[in-house]
Design a protein around this motif. Structure first.
Motif, PDB file in Angstrom:
ATOM      1  N   SER A  29     -21.665  -7.433  -5.124  1.00 39.40           N
ATOM      2  CA  SER A  29     -23.046  -7.688  -4.695  1.00 39.40           C
ATOM      3  C   SER A  29     -23.594  -6.441  -4.015  1.00 39.40           C
ATOM      4  CB  SER A  29     -23.105  -8.904  -3.761  1.00 39.40           C
ATOM      5  OG  SER A  29     -22.363  -8.658  -2.605  1.00 39.40           O
ATOM      6  N   PRO A  30     -24.739  -5.993  -4.472  1.00 39.64           N
ATOM      7  CA  PRO A  30     -25.274  -4.730  -3.959  1.00 39.64           C
ATOM      8  C   PRO A  30     -25.732  -4.849  -2.509  1.00 39.64           C
ATOM      9  CG  PRO A  30     -26.856  -5.774  -5.415  1.00 39.64           C
ATOM     10  CD  PRO A  30     -25.608  -6.601  -5.456  1.00 39.64           C
ATOM     11  N   LYS A  31     -25.460  -3.785  -1.769  1.00 42.63           N
ATOM     12  CA  LYS A  31     -25.927  -3.708  -0.392  1.00 42.63           C
ATOM     13  C   LYS A  31     -27.440  -3.537  -0.386  1.00 42.63           C
ATOM     14  CE  LYS A  31     -25.344   0.252   1.719  1.00 42.63           C
ATOM     15  NZ  LYS A  31     -24.829   1.384   2.466  1.00 42.63           N
ATOM     16  N   LEU A  32     -27.927  -2.809  -1.390  1.00 43.55           N
ATOM     17  CA  LEU A  32     -29.349  -2.533  -1.485  1.00 43.55           C
ATOM     18  C   LEU A  32     -29.978  -3.454  -2.519  1.00 43.55           C
ATOM     19  CD1 LEU A  32     -29.109   1.357  -1.455  1.00 43.55           C
ATOM     20  CD2 LEU A  32     -29.380  -0.176   0.479  1.00 43.55           C
ATOM     21  N   ASP A  33     -30.992  -4.168  -2.123  1.00 41.75           N
ATOM     22  CA  ASP A  33     -31.698  -5.113  -2.989  1.00 41.75           C
ATOM     23  C   ASP A  33     -33.073  -4.509  -3.303  1.00 41.75           C
ATOM     24  OD1 ASP A  33     -32.660  -7.336  -4.306  1.00 41.75           O
ATOM     25  OD2 ASP A  33     -33.008  -8.483  -2.473  1.00 41.75           O
ATOM     26  N   TRP A  34     -33.103  -3.565  -4.244  1.00 43.20           N
ATOM     27  CA  TRP A  34     -34.329  -2.811  -4.532  1.00 43.20           C
ATOM     28  C   TRP A  34     -35.427  -3.728  -5.042  1.00 43.20           C
ATOM     29  CZ3 TRP A  34     -34.829   1.875  -2.671  1.00 43.20           C
ATOM     30  CH2 TRP A  34     -33.690   2.622  -2.413  1.00 43.20           C
ATOM     31  N   ARG A  35     -36.619  -3.514  -4.503  1.00 45.64           N
ATOM     32  CA  ARG A  35     -37.782  -4.304  -4.906  1.00 45.64           C
ATOM     33  C   ARG A  35     -39.036  -3.448  -4.791  1.00 45.64           C
ATOM     34  NH1 ARG A  35     -37.476  -9.108  -1.237  1.00 45.64           N
ATOM     35  NH2 ARG A  35     -35.278  -8.755  -1.455  1.00 45.64           N
ATOM     36  N   THR A  36     -39.930  -3.641  -5.725  1.00 47.62           N
ATOM     37  CA  THR A  36     -41.209  -2.941  -5.693  1.00 47.62           C
ATOM     38  C   THR A  36     -42.140  -3.682  -4.744  1.00 47.62           C
ATOM     39  OG1 THR A  36     -40.918  -2.159  -7.946  1.00 47.62           O
ATOM     40  CG2 THR A  36     -43.159  -2.167  -7.077  1.00 47.62           C
TER      41      THR A  36
ATOM     42  N   THR B 159     -47.796   1.874  -3.821  1.00 50.85           N
ATOM     43  CA  THR B 159     -46.684   1.089  -4.332  1.00 50.85           C
ATOM     44  C   THR B 159     -45.409   1.826  -3.940  1.00 50.85           C
ATOM     45  OG1 THR B 159     -47.993   0.338  -6.209  1.00 50.85           O
ATOM     46  CG2 THR B 159     -45.614   0.140  -6.415  1.00 50.85           C
ATOM     47  N   ALA B 160     -44.405   1.086  -3.469  1.00 54.45           N
ATOM     48  CA  ALA B 160     -43.155   1.713  -3.039  1.00 54.45           C
ATOM     49  C   ALA B 160     -41.973   0.867  -3.487  1.00 54.45           C
ATOM     50  CB  ALA B 160     -43.135   1.871  -1.522  1.00 54.45           C
ATOM     51  N   LEU B 161     -40.834   1.522  -3.615  1.00 53.14           N
ATOM     52  CA  LEU B 161     -39.588   0.846  -3.950  1.00 53.14           C
ATOM     53  C   LEU B 161     -38.738   0.814  -2.683  1.00 53.14           C
ATOM     54  CD1 LEU B 161     -37.933  -0.376  -6.313  1.00 53.14           C
ATOM     55  CD2 LEU B 161     -36.888   1.879  -6.584  1.00 53.14           C
ATOM     56  N   PHE B 162     -38.579  -0.379  -2.106  1.00 49.07           N
ATOM     57  CA  PHE B 162     -37.803  -0.550  -0.882  1.00 49.07           C
ATOM     58  C   PHE B 162     -36.430  -1.137  -1.219  1.00 49.07           C
ATOM     59  CE2 PHE B 162     -41.837  -0.214   1.346  1.00 49.07           C
ATOM     60  CZ  PHE B 162     -41.478   0.314   2.580  1.00 49.07           C
ATOM     61  N   PRO B 163     -35.393  -0.804  -0.431  1.00 48.21           N
ATOM     62  CA  PRO B 163     -34.049  -1.328  -0.686  1.00 48.21           C
ATOM     63  C   PRO B 163     -33.818  -2.712  -0.074  1.00 48.21           C
ATOM     64  CG  PRO B 163     -33.966   0.193   1.119  1.00 48.21           C
ATOM     65  CD  PRO B 163     -35.388   0.209   0.616  1.00 48.21           C
ATOM     66  N   GLY B 164     -34.856  -3.409   0.263  1.00 55.74           N
ATOM     67  CA  GLY B 164     -34.798  -4.739   0.862  1.00 55.74           C
ATOM     68  C   GLY B 164     -36.222  -5.148   1.182  1.00 55.74           C
ATOM     69  N   LYS B 165     -36.398  -6.371   1.645  1.00 58.07           N
ATOM     70  CA  LYS B 165     -37.737  -6.848   1.987  1.00 58.07           C
ATOM     71  C   LYS B 165     -38.168  -6.224   3.315  1.00 58.07           C
ATOM     72  CE  LYS B 165     -40.615 -10.815   2.671  1.00 58.07           C
ATOM     73  NZ  LYS B 165     -40.699 -12.208   3.022  1.00 58.07           N
ATOM     74  N   PRO B 166     -39.242  -5.417   3.297  1.00 56.68           N
ATOM     75  CA  PRO B 166     -39.663  -4.770   4.543  1.00 56.68           C
ATOM     76  C   PRO B 166     -40.471  -5.699   5.444  1.00 56.68           C
ATOM     77  CG  PRO B 166     -41.108  -4.109   2.752  1.00 56.68           C
ATOM     78  CD  PRO B 166     -40.036  -4.984   2.152  1.00 56.68           C
TER      79      PRO B 166
ATOM     80  N   PHE C  11     -29.258  13.251   2.345  1.00 57.87           N
ATOM     81  CA  PHE C  11     -30.353  12.511   1.722  1.00 57.87           C
ATOM     82  C   PHE C  11     -30.549  12.827   0.245  1.00 57.87           C
ATOM     83  CE2 PHE C  11     -31.779  12.054   6.221  1.00 57.87           C
ATOM     84  CZ  PHE C  11     -31.700  10.667   6.257  1.00 57.87           C
ATOM     85  N   SER C  12     -29.658  13.609  -0.359  1.00 55.40           N
ATOM     86  CA  SER C  12     -29.755  13.858  -1.796  1.00 55.40           C
ATOM     87  C   SER C  12     -29.089  12.741  -2.598  1.00 55.40           C
ATOM     88  CB  SER C  12     -29.136  15.215  -2.148  1.00 55.40           C
ATOM     89  OG  SER C  12     -27.751  15.187  -1.900  1.00 55.40           O
ATOM     90  N   LYS C  13     -28.475  11.782  -1.918  1.00 59.99           N
ATOM     91  CA  LYS C  13     -27.831  10.654  -2.590  1.00 59.99           C
ATOM     92  C   LYS C  13     -28.893   9.764  -3.254  1.00 59.99           C
ATOM     93  CE  LYS C  13     -24.220  10.730   0.875  1.00 59.99           C
ATOM     94  NZ  LYS C  13     -23.843  10.168   2.163  1.00 59.99           N
ATOM     95  N   GLU C  14     -28.477   9.089  -4.315  1.00 60.84           N
ATOM     96  CA  GLU C  14     -29.406   8.316  -5.138  1.00 60.84           C
ATOM     97  C   GLU C  14     -30.196   7.269  -4.354  1.00 60.84           C
ATOM     98  OE1 GLU C  14     -29.431   5.687  -9.246  1.00 60.84           O
ATOM     99  OE2 GLU C  14     -27.528   6.197  -8.324  1.00 60.84           O
ATOM    100  N   GLU C  15     -29.540   6.557  -3.435  1.00 63.37           N
ATOM    101  CA  GLU C  15     -30.247   5.490  -2.717  1.00 63.37           C
ATOM    102  C   GLU C  15     -31.405   6.018  -1.868  1.00 63.37           C
ATOM    103  OE1 GLU C  15     -26.393   5.864  -0.159  1.00 63.37           O
ATOM    104  OE2 GLU C  15     -26.891   5.994  -2.256  1.00 63.37           O
TER     105      GLU C  15
END
Length: 194
Positions: free
Chosen positions: A22-29, A38-45, A179-183
């Motif tokens: 299960s991913p730690k990051l739950d990417w959502r637009t 429009t932004a892609l967040f790794p969880g519900k902001p 901060f060059s990592k994909e996430e």
């Protein structure tokens, strides 16, 4: 009894496997029509707003942010009305200088790199990324990557966006490498103002 233990062991292994998958990051637009991006967040902001004083006036600042482990991903927006556009360069300078001066005063490092962002209509425009090592007692305490973008709306209003990730746990890498990592790259590359 052996069969019961075998089922229990299998269940525990399956749960551990599912948890690991299960991913730690739950990417959502996240679309923010009021703030024009429009932004892609790794969880519900979470979203909050506040008034920030500047000279003899106040501006509304809207912040959307999510905390994932030791990282805080955020987008901050300030709308500067067209009749106050003369204040734009001073306001941008103040936003940048406050953070950069604080980093340098702590003995930290700031690296600036030219980059691009894309608008919602797919234009690629130049900007700069700031990679900041905030230090305390000559040890890295926090790392930050931040980008400021200014866009002009059709009515002449200026929109100032501050896109950033703050890593709050001491890291052995410098901010640019970290901060060059994909996430982290996903968060910055998939932010699109109108």
């Amino acid at each position: 009894m052996f069969r019961g233990l075998s089922k229990a062991a299998t269940l525990l292994v399956a749960l551990a496997f599912l948890n690991a998958c299960s991913p730690k990051l739950d990417w959502r637009t996240v679309q923010s029509p009021q703030e024009r991006y429009t932004a892609l967040f790794p969880g519900k902001p979470d979203k909050l707003d506040r008034r920030i004083p500047y000279l003899d006036q106040e501006f509304l600042q809207v912040l959307e942010a999510v905390k994932i482990d030791d990282d805080i991903y955020s987008v901050s927006t300030i709308q500067l009305p067209a009749n106050q556009s003369a204040s734009l360069s001073k306001l941008l300078y103040q936003l940048q200088a406050n953070l950069i001066d604080r980093a340098k005063a702590s003995g930290g490092d700031v690296t600036i790199e030219d980059t691009f962002y894309k608008t919602t209509d797919k234009q690629r425009l130049p900007t700069k990324d700031y990679f900041i090592d905030l230090k305390s007692n000559n040890k890295s305490q926090q790392l930050m990557r931040i980008r400021w973008i200014n866009r002009v709306a059709p009515n002449g209003d200026h929109w100032i966006y501050q896109i950033s990730v703050l890593h709050t746990n001491a890291a052995k890498e410098n901010a640019k490498t970290f901060f060059s990592k994909e996430e982290y790259e996903n968060f910055f590359s998939d932010f699109s103002p109108e």
